[in-house]
Design a protein around this motif. Sequence first.
Motif, PDB file in Angstrom:
ATOM      1  N   GLY A 462      47.584  66.958   8.876  1.00  0.00           N
ATOM      2  CA  GLY A 462      47.537  66.009   9.981  1.00  0.00           C
ATOM      3  C   GLY A 462      47.751  64.587   9.508  1.00  0.00           C
ATOM      4  N   ILE A 463      48.533  63.839  10.257  1.00  0.00           N
ATOM      5  CA  ILE A 463      48.767  62.421   9.972  1.00  0.00           C
ATOM      6  C   ILE A 463      48.471  61.641  11.246  1.00  0.00           C
ATOM      7  N   LEU A 464      47.608  60.667  11.140  1.00  0.00           N
ATOM      8  CA  LEU A 464      47.219  59.848  12.286  1.00  0.00           C
ATOM      9  C   LEU A 464      48.029  58.555  12.295  1.00  0.00           C
ATOM     10  N   VAL A 465      48.573  58.215  13.475  1.00  0.00           N
ATOM     11  CA  VAL A 465      49.267  56.936  13.679  1.00  0.00           C
ATOM     12  C   VAL A 465      48.435  56.145  14.685  1.00  0.00           C
ATOM     13  N   PRO A 466      47.526  55.303  14.217  1.00  0.00           N
ATOM     14  CA  PRO A 466      46.615  54.620  15.139  1.00  0.00           C
ATOM     15  C   PRO A 466      47.343  53.663  16.073  1.00  0.00           C
ATOM     16  N   ASN A 467      46.784  53.510  17.270  1.00  0.00           N
ATOM     17  CA  ASN A 467      47.263  52.509  18.224  1.00  0.00           C
ATOM     18  C   ASN A 467      46.028  51.885  18.895  1.00  0.00           C
ATOM     19  N   GLY A 468      46.237  51.202  19.983  1.00  0.00           N
ATOM     20  CA  GLY A 468      45.150  50.481  20.617  1.00  0.00           C
ATOM     21  C   GLY A 468      44.029  51.347  21.130  1.00  0.00           C
ATOM     22  N   ARG A 469      44.269  52.636  21.371  1.00  0.00           N
ATOM     23  CA  ARG A 469      43.199  53.488  21.895  1.00  0.00           C
ATOM     24  C   ARG A 469      42.544  54.350  20.815  1.00  0.00           C
ATOM     25  N   THR A 470      42.989  54.216  19.576  1.00  0.00           N
ATOM     26  CA  THR A 470      42.396  54.974  18.480  1.00  0.00           C
ATOM     27  C   THR A 470      41.105  54.314  18.031  1.00  0.00           C
ATOM     28  N   ARG A 471      40.018  55.055  18.024  1.00  0.00           N
ATOM     29  CA  ARG A 471      38.722  54.485  17.654  1.00  0.00           C
ATOM     30  C   ARG A 471      38.639  54.302  16.133  1.00  0.00           C
ATOM     31  N   PRO A 472      37.946  53.255  15.680  1.00  0.00           N
ATOM     32  CA  PRO A 472      37.798  53.039  14.231  1.00  0.00           C
ATOM     33  C   PRO A 472      37.232  54.256  13.502  1.00  0.00           C
ATOM     34  N   ALA A 473      36.302  54.953  14.136  1.00  0.00           N
ATOM     35  CA  ALA A 473      35.726  56.129  13.486  1.00  0.00           C
ATOM     36  C   ALA A 473      36.778  57.214  13.272  1.00  0.00           C
ATOM     37  N   GLU A 474      37.740  57.319  14.195  1.00  0.00           N
ATOM     38  CA  GLU A 474      38.802  58.309  14.049  1.00  0.00           C
ATOM     39  C   GLU A 474      39.722  57.936  12.889  1.00  0.00           C
ATOM     40  N   VAL A 475      39.999  56.652  12.753  1.00  0.00           N
ATOM     41  CA  VAL A 475      40.830  56.203  11.637  1.00  0.00           C
ATOM     42  C   VAL A 475      40.130  56.494  10.318  1.00  0.00           C
ATOM     43  N   ALA A 476      38.846  56.204  10.266  1.00  0.00           N
ATOM     44  CA  ALA A 476      38.090  56.404   9.029  1.00  0.00           C
ATOM     45  C   ALA A 476      38.021  57.880   8.650  1.00  0.00           C
ATOM     46  N   ALA A 477      37.983  58.758   9.644  1.00  0.00           N
ATOM     47  CA  ALA A 477      37.841  60.192   9.371  1.00  0.00           C
ATOM     48  C   ALA A 477      39.168  60.885   9.103  1.00  0.00           C
ATOM     49  N   ALA A 478      40.287  60.222   9.404  1.00  0.00           N
ATOM     50  CA  ALA A 478      41.601  60.869   9.272  1.00  0.00           C
ATOM     51  C   ALA A 478      41.949  61.103   7.810  1.00  0.00           C
ATOM     52  N   PRO A 479      42.474  62.277   7.474  1.00  0.00           N
ATOM     53  CA  PRO A 479      42.868  62.538   6.080  1.00  0.00           C
ATOM     54  C   PRO A 479      44.042  61.678   5.639  1.00  0.00           C
ATOM     55  N   GLU A 480      44.948  61.346   6.568  1.00  0.00           N
ATOM     56  CA  GLU A 480      46.083  60.479   6.273  1.00  0.00           C
ATOM     57  C   GLU A 480      46.356  59.611   7.485  1.00  0.00           C
ATOM     58  N   THR A 481      46.766  58.383   7.235  1.00  0.00           N
ATOM     59  CA  THR A 481      47.181  57.513   8.324  1.00  0.00           C
ATOM     60  C   THR A 481      48.517  56.884   7.970  1.00  0.00           C
ATOM     61  N   ALA A 482      49.246  56.477   9.009  1.00  0.00           N
ATOM     62  CA  ALA A 482      50.523  55.794   8.836  1.00  0.00           C
ATOM     63  C   ALA A 482      50.592  54.666   9.853  1.00  0.00           C
ATOM     64  N   GLY A 483      51.265  53.585   9.488  1.00  0.00           N
ATOM     65  CA  GLY A 483      51.323  52.435  10.371  1.00  0.00           C
ATOM     66  C   GLY A 483      52.224  52.620  11.569  1.00  0.00           C
ATOM     67  N   THR A 484      53.270  53.449  11.420  1.00  0.00           N
ATOM     68  CA  THR A 484      54.218  53.693  12.507  1.00  0.00           C
ATOM     69  C   THR A 484      54.588  55.166  12.530  1.00  0.00           C
ATOM     70  N   LEU A 485      55.207  55.580  13.619  1.00  0.00           N
ATOM     71  CA  LEU A 485      55.668  56.963  13.717  1.00  0.00           C
ATOM     72  C   LEU A 485      56.720  57.244  12.655  1.00  0.00           C
ATOM     73  N   GLY A 486      57.624  56.284  12.453  1.00  0.00           N
ATOM     74  CA  GLY A 486      58.650  56.476  11.428  1.00  0.00           C
ATOM     75  C   GLY A 486      58.054  56.652  10.047  1.00  0.00           C
ATOM     76  N   GLU A 487      57.025  55.873   9.731  1.00  0.00           N
ATOM     77  CA  GLU A 487      56.365  56.013   8.431  1.00  0.00           C
ATOM     78  C   GLU A 487      55.695  57.376   8.322  1.00  0.00           C
ATOM     79  N   ALA A 488      55.106  57.839   9.408  1.00  0.00           N
ATOM     80  CA  ALA A 488      54.455  59.154   9.376  1.00  0.00           C
ATOM     81  C   ALA A 488      55.470  60.254   9.101  1.00  0.00           C
ATOM     82  N   VAL A 489      56.631  60.185   9.757  1.00  0.00           N
ATOM     83  CA  VAL A 489      57.667  61.199   9.521  1.00  0.00           C
ATOM     84  C   VAL A 489      58.164  61.126   8.085  1.00  0.00           C
ATOM     85  N   ASP A 490      58.365  59.927   7.570  1.00  0.00           N
ATOM     86  CA  ASP A 490      58.820  59.799   6.189  1.00  0.00           C
ATOM     87  C   ASP A 490      57.800  60.380   5.218  1.00  0.00           C
TER      88      ASP A 490
END
Length: 498
Positions: A462-490
Amino acid sequence: MARTDYAVVVPTVGRPGLERVLRPLLDAGDDGPLEIVVVDDRLEPADELPVAGLAGVRVLRSGGRGPAAARNVGWRAATGEWIAFLDDDVAPPADWPSRLAADLAGLPAHVAGSQGRIVVPEPVGRRPTDAERGTLALSEARWITADMAYRRSVLAEVGGFDERFPRAYREDTDLALRVIDAGYGLVRGERRCPHPLREDGHWGSLRAQRGNADNALMRRVHGPRWRERVGERPGRLRRHALTSALLAGTAFAAATGHRRSAAALGLAWGALTAEFAARRIAAGPLNPAEVTAMVVTSALIPPLACYQRAVGEVRHRRALPRSPGAPAAILFDRDGTLVHDVPYNADPALVRPVRGARAAVRRARAAGVRVGVVSNQSGVARGLISPEQLRRVNARVEALLGPFDVWRVCVHGDGDGCDCRKPRPGMIESAAAELGVEPGECVVIGDIGADVEAARAAGARGILVPNGRTRPAEVAAAPETAGTLGEAVDRALRGPAG
């Protein structure tokens, strides 16, 4: 000697000789395979395959997606250290299983594949026809999956067959080159496997020109010298292009009243066409039907070959080499990930892709990765969206971003107790099953914690792409995060993190 741990995978479109292929495997005793997986690649089979009831044979379906997809379905479902692929029109002799076991026994770890020796009988009392020469060439072809065994671990490492190759052409060569590029060796075994002398009719050479589109993909992902690497001589495409240009020039000059130019260009076109036809005629039986067919097809092949190559160049203009660590599929959340989130959207006109969505999904497709959508849509259960409105909104998403290989939409509410609503894994498991892959070979990209939790529950990445509705706790718990959708795909295409 220890038993050789192998399974056999046979993709089929229902040819009548299928049982002949399987019989030596079923009668092999201790030298036989751990299992036999037959993959039915008919689009809409009207009946079961005649081998479906045989003990020791497992029949799967791949939905008419071509031999590359069928073989992927087969090897991913099979067990064993080695996966041996056979075509459904070969005729393995009774000793084939024992000879395969001998070929595989003791191979060093750096050897990833063993090819059988394909034996095609020559026609008796005459030279072969043009169509028969195509089959005879199989006896000299390298790494073809008419009889080819690979280590299962290496198939998993390189991602299996590239399903961008839709026909039984080049998909096996592409796989072999990727295995070699990954640092492994391929060897030719001593086992022999007869292949019938197939007659494809006088006009089969015209249908074969579709392979020029696949050659365009080979050039795109393996470079211009890929033929040298597999021991093939250069094709005739450049000469076909010259012949086609002369034909077009002749027609243009004639249409514009330039008779002398038309005559000169026409003579040059005729000379090249005659040379091509004479070479093909001389190699085959000199009967009237064959000669006539060679004359006609020799005039048609050059422009048809150029047309198919142009189609391939356009279709695969963005194709990327398949990365060894690339996933088999990327599954996207819809709202907030692919398109801007409009709560309970029932209006296709409000669908707007997020920035970079088109390019990101296009890159995934160009890399040969299947793409899908897994989306919670509880608005249907709440009565805020009708099923028809949901269908139209999803259709608009596809119109803007291109077709997806699979859609899974959960229309249930929070209290319905279904297994599909994220963060439960049901949609991911179901989407993976439809694609013929394991959930662990998928990457799930979403914008909230439920997306990555569903991926974790299914065994996917799983890769999380946070936006305005993503809670900080969800970001902290995510195994991977990416700044944009394109970065997540890459990140997904580069392979697992770490």
